[in-house]
Design a protein around this motif. Structure first.
Motif, PDB file in Angstrom:
ATOM      1  N   THR A 234       0.847  -1.185   0.000  1.00 28.48           N
ATOM      2  CA  THR A 234       0.000   0.000   0.000  1.00 28.48           C
ATOM      3  C   THR A 234       0.888   1.242   0.000  1.00 28.48           C
ATOM      4  OG1 THR A 234      -0.096   0.127   2.415  1.00 28.48           O
ATOM      5  CG2 THR A 234      -1.807  -1.196   1.301  1.00 28.48           C
ATOM      6  N   ILE A 235       0.272   2.400  -0.261  1.00 32.80           N
ATOM      7  CA  ILE A 235       1.028   3.649  -0.223  1.00 32.80           C
ATOM      8  C   ILE A 235       1.705   3.820   1.132  1.00 32.80           C
ATOM      9  CG2 ILE A 235       0.854   6.163  -0.291  1.00 32.80           C
ATOM     10  CD1 ILE A 235      -1.502   5.823  -2.243  1.00 32.80           C
ATOM     11  N   MET A 236       0.955   3.586   2.201  1.00 35.49           N
ATOM     12  CA  MET A 236       1.521   3.799   3.529  1.00 35.49           C
ATOM     13  C   MET A 236       2.589   2.765   3.865  1.00 35.49           C
ATOM     14  SD  MET A 236      -0.340   4.451   7.224  1.00 35.49           S
ATOM     15  CE  MET A 236      -1.000   6.014   6.676  1.00 35.49           C
ATOM     16  N   GLN A 237       2.435   1.558   3.379  1.00 35.81           N
ATOM     17  CA  GLN A 237       3.464   0.547   3.607  1.00 35.81           C
ATOM     18  C   GLN A 237       4.767   0.968   2.937  1.00 35.81           C
ATOM     19  OE1 GLN A 237       2.305  -3.412   2.471  1.00 35.81           O
ATOM     20  NE2 GLN A 237       4.268  -4.310   3.013  1.00 35.81           N
ATOM     21  N   GLN A 238       4.671   1.515   1.736  1.00 34.79           N
ATOM     22  CA  GLN A 238       5.861   2.011   1.057  1.00 34.79           C
ATOM     23  C   GLN A 238       6.510   3.135   1.865  1.00 34.79           C
ATOM     24  OE1 GLN A 238       6.579   4.992  -1.127  1.00 34.79           O
ATOM     25  NE2 GLN A 238       8.081   4.117  -2.547  1.00 34.79           N
ATOM     26  N   GLN A 239       5.680   4.014   2.434  1.00 34.84           N
ATOM     27  CA  GLN A 239       6.204   5.096   3.259  1.00 34.84           C
ATOM     28  C   GLN A 239       6.891   4.559   4.511  1.00 34.84           C
ATOM     29  OE1 GLN A 239       2.727   7.576   3.942  1.00 34.84           O
ATOM     30  NE2 GLN A 239       3.247   8.889   2.220  1.00 34.84           N
ATOM     31  N   MET A 240       6.250   3.608   5.169  1.00 34.00           N
ATOM     32  CA  MET A 240       6.834   3.030   6.387  1.00 34.00           C
ATOM     33  C   MET A 240       8.195   2.399   6.086  1.00 34.00           C
ATOM     34  SD  MET A 240       4.734   3.316   9.083  1.00 34.00           S
ATOM     35  CE  MET A 240       2.994   3.604   9.463  1.00 34.00           C
ATOM     36  N   GLU A 241       8.283   1.678   4.986  1.00 31.32           N
ATOM     37  CA  GLU A 241       9.552   1.047   4.632  1.00 31.32           C
ATOM     38  C   GLU A 241      10.620   2.090   4.312  1.00 31.32           C
ATOM     39  OE1 GLU A 241       8.969  -1.952   1.644  1.00 31.32           O
ATOM     40  OE2 GLU A 241       7.495  -3.051   2.858  1.00 31.32           O
ATOM     41  N   ASN A 242      10.209   3.176   3.665  1.00 29.71           N
ATOM     42  CA  ASN A 242      11.160   4.252   3.381  1.00 29.71           C
ATOM     43  C   ASN A 242      11.675   4.892   4.670  1.00 29.71           C
ATOM     44  OD1 ASN A 242      10.687   3.762   0.700  1.00 29.71           O
ATOM     45  ND2 ASN A 242       9.533   5.642   0.318  1.00 29.71           N
ATOM     46  N   ILE A 243      10.788   5.072   5.639  1.00 29.62           N
ATOM     47  CA  ILE A 243      11.176   5.655   6.930  1.00 29.62           C
ATOM     48  C   ILE A 243      12.179   4.751   7.644  1.00 29.62           C
ATOM     49  CG2 ILE A 243      10.327   6.248   9.240  1.00 29.62           C
ATOM     50  CD1 ILE A 243       7.655   7.042   7.801  1.00 29.62           C
ATOM     51  N   ARG A 244      11.870   3.451   7.682  1.00 25.13           N
ATOM     52  CA  ARG A 244      12.778   2.509   8.349  1.00 25.13           C
ATOM     53  C   ARG A 244      14.113   2.426   7.616  1.00 25.13           C
ATOM     54  NH1 ARG A 244      10.482   2.739  13.158  1.00 25.13           N
ATOM     55  NH2 ARG A 244       8.434   1.753  13.286  1.00 25.13           N
ATOM     56  N   HIS A 245      14.077   2.524   6.295  1.00 31.23           N
ATOM     57  CA  HIS A 245      15.312   2.475   5.505  1.00 31.23           C
ATOM     58  C   HIS A 245      16.233   3.631   5.868  1.00 31.23           C
ATOM     59  CE1 HIS A 245      18.007   2.093   2.047  1.00 31.23           C
ATOM     60  NE2 HIS A 245      17.759   3.362   1.751  1.00 31.23           N
ATOM     61  N   ALA A 246      15.646   4.818   6.052  1.00 28.66           N
ATOM     62  CA  ALA A 246      16.457   6.005   6.311  1.00 28.66           C
ATOM     63  C   ALA A 246      16.843   6.159   7.773  1.00 28.66           C
ATOM     64  CB  ALA A 246      15.705   7.257   5.837  1.00 28.66           C
ATOM     65  N   PHE A 247      15.939   5.805   8.689  1.00 33.14           N
ATOM     66  CA  PHE A 247      16.128   6.133  10.105  1.00 33.14           C
ATOM     67  C   PHE A 247      16.170   4.927  11.022  1.00 33.14           C
ATOM     68  CE2 PHE A 247      13.638   9.643   8.154  1.00 33.14           C
ATOM     69  CZ  PHE A 247      14.659  10.573   8.119  1.00 33.14           C
ATOM     70  N   GLY A 248      16.010   3.729  10.466  1.00 30.52           N
ATOM     71  CA  GLY A 248      16.085   2.526  11.269  1.00 30.52           C
ATOM     72  C   GLY A 248      14.829   2.300  12.100  1.00 30.52           C
ATOM     73  N   ASN A 249      14.874   1.278  12.923  1.00 36.60           N
ATOM     74  CA  ASN A 249      13.704   0.907  13.717  1.00 36.60           C
ATOM     75  C   ASN A 249      13.464   1.830  14.903  1.00 36.60           C
ATOM     76  OD1 ASN A 249      13.082  -1.315  12.080  1.00 36.60           O
ATOM     77  ND2 ASN A 249      14.508  -2.640  13.186  1.00 36.60           N
ATOM     78  N   ASP A 250      14.389   2.754  15.152  1.00 36.44           N
ATOM     79  CA  ASP A 250      14.220   3.677  16.263  1.00 36.44           C
ATOM     80  C   ASP A 250      13.331   4.866  15.918  1.00 36.44           C
ATOM     81  OD1 ASP A 250      15.756   2.164  17.951  1.00 36.44           O
ATOM     82  OD2 ASP A 250      17.620   3.229  17.498  1.00 36.44           O
ATOM     83  N   ALA A 251      13.002   5.029  14.643  1.00 36.64           N
ATOM     84  CA  ALA A 251      12.135   6.144  14.261  1.00 36.64           C
ATOM     85  C   ALA A 251      10.810   6.056  15.015  1.00 36.64           C
ATOM     86  CB  ALA A 251      11.893   6.126  12.761  1.00 36.64           C
ATOM     87  N   HIS A 252      10.361   7.177  15.528  1.00 35.67           N
ATOM     88  CA  HIS A 252       9.106   7.243  16.278  1.00 35.67           C
ATOM     89  C   HIS A 252       8.027   7.737  15.317  1.00 35.67           C
ATOM     90  CE1 HIS A 252       6.050   8.806  19.066  1.00 35.67           C
ATOM     91  NE2 HIS A 252       6.568   7.972  19.966  1.00 35.67           N
ATOM     92  N   ILE A 253       7.176   6.821  14.856  1.00 39.11           N
ATOM     93  CA  ILE A 253       6.199   7.127  13.810  1.00 39.11           C
ATOM     94  C   ILE A 253       4.818   7.345  14.421  1.00 39.11           C
ATOM     95  CG2 ILE A 253       5.106   6.335  11.679  1.00 39.11           C
ATOM     96  CD1 ILE A 253       7.564   4.560  11.215  1.00 39.11           C
ATOM     97  N   THR A 254       4.200   8.464  14.064  1.00 39.63           N
ATOM     98  CA  THR A 254       2.836   8.768  14.471  1.00 39.63           C
ATOM     99  C   THR A 254       1.992   8.990  13.227  1.00 39.63           C
ATOM    100  OG1 THR A 254       3.549   9.815  16.530  1.00 39.63           O
ATOM    101  CG2 THR A 254       1.349  10.399  15.721  1.00 39.63           C
ATOM    102  N   VAL A 255       0.834   8.369  13.177  1.00 35.28           N
ATOM    103  CA  VAL A 255      -0.094   8.542  12.055  1.00 35.28           C
ATOM    104  C   VAL A 255      -1.321   9.294  12.552  1.00 35.28           C
ATOM    105  CG1 VAL A 255      -1.471   7.382  10.275  1.00 35.28           C
ATOM    106  CG2 VAL A 255       0.713   6.381  11.015  1.00 35.28           C
TER     107      VAL A 255
END
Length: 230
Positions: A32-53
């Protein structure tokens, strides 16, 4: 360093004509669009990124799809625009800067890798390209010093498009939040940035990603174009 990331996903997205929230639209690669975004976030910032939707319309579908992130509810999703969704997210954020994006942007993973350099400097920015733009797209101009000057759909003689991936620094966040609180319910978050630039001389850099893909999905033809990249 933990990076705070916000995805704005409260809107109804009626122009695309889908029953589910637009960020859950499936791409040609099965994500999905958001899944692609989530993967991009993890790619750049790792699993420590604090994601809020920020959720609103049919929020249960997004929460079910991404149970491991944080959520902020815009209960007025049907009568407000992205300015008020971002306002809620910034109020809920911790100390420090915040990276945010519209929940309907399909983009090159390298865009956030590039953004990380500015985030380390804690420099507010707006991601842009220099392609030709239509009336529907958010356009921008710059000052003589190279910072963002105008930022809206009504900009005349824009230099290109603002693609919906942005960062507000820790020191600039209170100023932006003040203006987001004051703007009209139907304003986009860009209006808050414009007012902060105009009234408080906020220095917002344009981060050029013209060499990378970034497609905001408003209509079926946008989805077709995004599917050429993923």
């Amino acid at each position: 360093m933990t990076t705070q990331v916000v995805i704005l996903a409260a809107g109804m997205g009626s122009r695309l004509g889908r029953s589910l929230p637009k960020p859950l639209t499936e791409l040609s690669d099965g994500r999905t669009i958001m899944q692609q975004q989530m993967e991009n976030i993890r790619h750049a910032f790792g699993n420590d990124a604090h994601i809020t939707v920020v959720v609103g319309y049919k929020l249960e579908h997004i929460i079910e799809a991404f149970p491991d992130v944080n959520f902020v509810y815009n209960e007025q999703y049907d009568t407000t625009n992205t300015s008020k969704s971002l306002m809620r997210a910034l109020r809920a954020s911790s100390n420090g800067g915040v990276l945010w994006m519209n929940g309907d942007v399909v983009f090159d993973p390298a865009a956030l890798v590039r953004a990380s350099e500015l985030i380390v400097r804690d420099q507010s920015f707006v991601s842009v390209n220099t392609s030709s733009v239509s009336d529907e797209e958010v356009k921008y101009t710059t000052t003589a010093e190279g910072y963002i000057n105008e930022l809206s759909k009504t900009v005349k003689n824009g230099l290109g498009e603002a693609v919906g991936i942005n960062y507000i620094s820790a020191k600039d966040k209170p100023v932006l939040l003040h203006h987001l609180t004051k703007v009209n319910d139907q304003d986009y978050f860009e209006r808050g940035l414009e007012l902060a630039i105009e009234q408080d001389r906020l220095l917002v850099e344009p981060m050029d990603i013209s060499d990378l893909y970034a497609v905001e999905i408003d209509f079926a033809e946008d989805l077709e174009r995004a599917n050429l990249f993923v």
